[in-house]
Scaffold this active site. Structure first.
Site, short mmCIF file in Angstrom:
data_model
loop_
_atom_site.label_atom_id
_atom_site.label_comp_id
_atom_site.label_asym_id
_atom_site.label_seq_id
_atom_site.Cartn_x
_atom_site.Cartn_y
_atom_site.Cartn_z
N ASP A 27 35.65 89.50 0.88
CA ASP A 27 34.27 89.44 2.17
C ASP A 27 33.45 90.05 1.78
OD1 ASP A 27 34.01 87.42 4.53
OD2 ASP A 27 34.68 89.37 5.12
N ASP A 29 30.39 89.65 4.28
CA ASP A 29 29.44 90.42 5.49
C ASP A 29 31.52 90.88 6.46
OD1 ASP A 29 26.85 90.19 7.65
OD2 ASP A 29 28.54 90.03 8.24
N ASN A 61 30.96 82.95 2.46
CA ASN A 61 30.52 82.22 2.83
C ASN A 61 29.53 81.28 3.67
OD1 ASN A 61 33.58 80.93 3.37
ND2 ASN A 61 33.98 80.67 5.27
N ASN A 62 28.56 83.01 3.17
CA ASN A 62 27.33 82.70 3.77
C ASN A 62 26.33 81.76 2.74
OD1 ASN A 62 24.31 83.49 4.00
ND2 ASN A 62 24.68 85.19 5.21
N HIS A 186 28.26 84.33 14.00
CA HIS A 186 28.45 85.44 12.83
C HIS A 186 27.74 86.26 13.93
CE1 HIS A 186 29.34 83.02 9.70
NE2 HIS A 186 28.30 81.71 10.03
N LYS A 217 35.68 79.24 2.51
CA LYS A 217 36.80 79.57 3.13
C LYS A 217 37.13 79.32 3.75
CE LYS A 217 35.04 83.98 3.16
NZ LYS A 217 34.41 85.21 3.20
N ASP A 243 37.26 90.21 7.22
CA ASP A 243 37.66 90.97 8.36
C ASP A 243 37.88 89.33 9.14
OD1 ASP A 243 35.31 89.91 7.51
OD2 ASP A 243 34.12 90.21 10.10
N1 PLP Z 1 26.82 82.11 6.62
C1 PLP Z 1 26.25 83.19 7.35
C2 PLP Z 1 24.60 82.20 8.09
C3 PLP Z 1 26.16 84.24 8.22
O1 PLP Z 1 25.20 84.34 8.52
C4 PLP Z 1 26.98 84.88 7.65
C5 PLP Z 1 27.41 86.03 7.86
O2 PLP Z 1 26.91 86.81 8.41
C6 PLP Z 1 28.63 84.26 6.67
C7 PLP Z 1 27.74 83.12 6.53
C8 PLP Z 1 29.75 84.63 6.59
O3 PLP Z 1 29.65 85.77 4.97
P1 PLP Z 1 30.83 86.72 4.69
O4 PLP Z 1 31.73 85.02 4.42
O5 PLP Z 1 30.52 87.15 3.71
O6 PLP Z 1 31.46 86.48 6.15
CA CA Z 2 32.89 88.00 6.83
#
Ligand code: PLP
Ligand code: CA
Length: 304
Positions: A27, A29, A61-62, A186, A217, A243
């Site tokens: 993952d 963030d 998921n970003n 977030h 996810k 996380d």
């Molecule tokens: N979507 C957005 C808009 C975000 O800002 C973030 C995290 O900052 C996420 C999804 C989650 O990302 P990840 O799946 O990498 O934790």
């Molecule tokens: Ca994350």
């Protein structure tokens, strides 16, 4: 290895886990970085895994960036050996789903950032042009006749008109309803939060009386994308590192992967223990196999 029970692992146990696995899913963030700040030591760990010949992919998921932008971000933050092919974002996987799974014919109405539309266009999927004149309302705006899917992602320019139009398109049962992810919120620095696309999807689920198909996810689809692009991916050889229990650990569990929680992000070890002690067996899918404070704890495993 493999027994559930959120064990915190260290030194020699981390070393033998890293030796036992050959495919690592990270993952982003909360594990590798917080916004624009890399987690201390994370880049060294990822670079070392890649140098040791491990397969490494990133599952985020970003949906706000196309994959090229991620390559630049990885590089900027010191992850120097990451290639486009290693990046599986919810926007990229949404494009693959529309192009290869449902083979959408017609236009897609996108609630999301420009990066999401860019990723779809790259895959040859026509998106509806979003250029409403300032006087447009749901009473007088035109609706396109050939919208075959509504895709909801993170949208920092959301308007009531966009929600209203999406609700109208979803009246057509032949119009698909997709969500890049259903993350509820977030974390930002200073205790603030950002509502996630899950909150926008929920609004449209209520308005339409329908349920969105989730691409990111914890849905299995991202793992199917990975399996179709890397040959011989064996779930038993994979470790999913994340996380957030409700997205990352559940994703790993849904795909038959061992899971590791890092405590640099959203979920705390107490949250995992609470799920672990729950009488509801469905809650056990949120429980990681392993817990570390940070992936920087992997570093000693690469030192002789
Ligand atoms: N979507 C957005 C808009 C975000 O800002 C973030 C995290 O900052 C996420 C999804 C989650 O990302 P990840 O799946 O990498 O934790
Ligand atoms: Ca994350």
């Amino acid at each position: 290895f493999g027994l559930k029970g959120c064990q915190k692992i260290r030194g020699p146990q981390i070393r033998s886990l890293l030796e036992a696995k050959d495919f690592f899913l990270f993952d982003c963030d909360g594990v590798l970085w917080h916004g624009e700040n890399a987690v201390t030591g994370a880049a060294k760990v990822v670079n070392a895994l890649i140098r040791h010949g491990k397969n490494v992919v990133f599952v985020t998921n970003n949906s706000t960036r196309p994959r090229e932008k991620y390559v630049h971000k990885f590089c900027r933050l010191g992850f120097t050996d990451v290639a486009l092919e290693q990046i599986f974002s919810s926007s990229y996987c949404s494009a693959l789903y529309l192009r290869d799974v449902v083979k959408v014919r017609g236009q897609v109405f996108v609630i999301g950032c420009d990066g999401l539309r860019a990723e779809l266009l790259e895959a040859g999927i026509p998106c509806l042009e979003e250029a409403d004149d300032p006087d447009a309302t749901i009473y007088n705006c035109p609706l396109a006749p050939d919208v075959k899917a509504v895709l909801v992602g993170h949208d920092d320019k959301l308007t009531f008109l966009k929600l209203a139009k999406a609700s109208c398109y979803l009246r057509d049962p032949d119009c698909l309803f997709l969500a890049t992810d259903t993350d509820p919120w977030h974390p930002l620095s200073g205790g603030r939060i950002l509502p996630g696309s899950g909150s926008l999807t929920a609004a449209l689920e209520v308005a339409s009386g329908r349920k969105a198909t989730v691409i990111g996810k914890p849905s299995r689809f991202m793992f199917e994308c990975i399996s179709s692009q890397f040959s011989g991916v064996d779930p038993a050889q994979c470790l999913m590192v994340g996380d957030r229990l409700e997205t990352d650990m559940l994703f790993g569990s849904n795909c038959g992967l061992d899971t590791m929680l890092t405590l640099t992000g959203v979920s705390q070890i107490e949250d995992a223990q609470e799920y672990s002690n729950s009488d509801l067996t469905t809650n056990h899918s949120f429980v990681p196999n392993y817990v570390v404070d940070t992936i920087a704890d992997f570093l000693p495993a690469f030192e002789e």
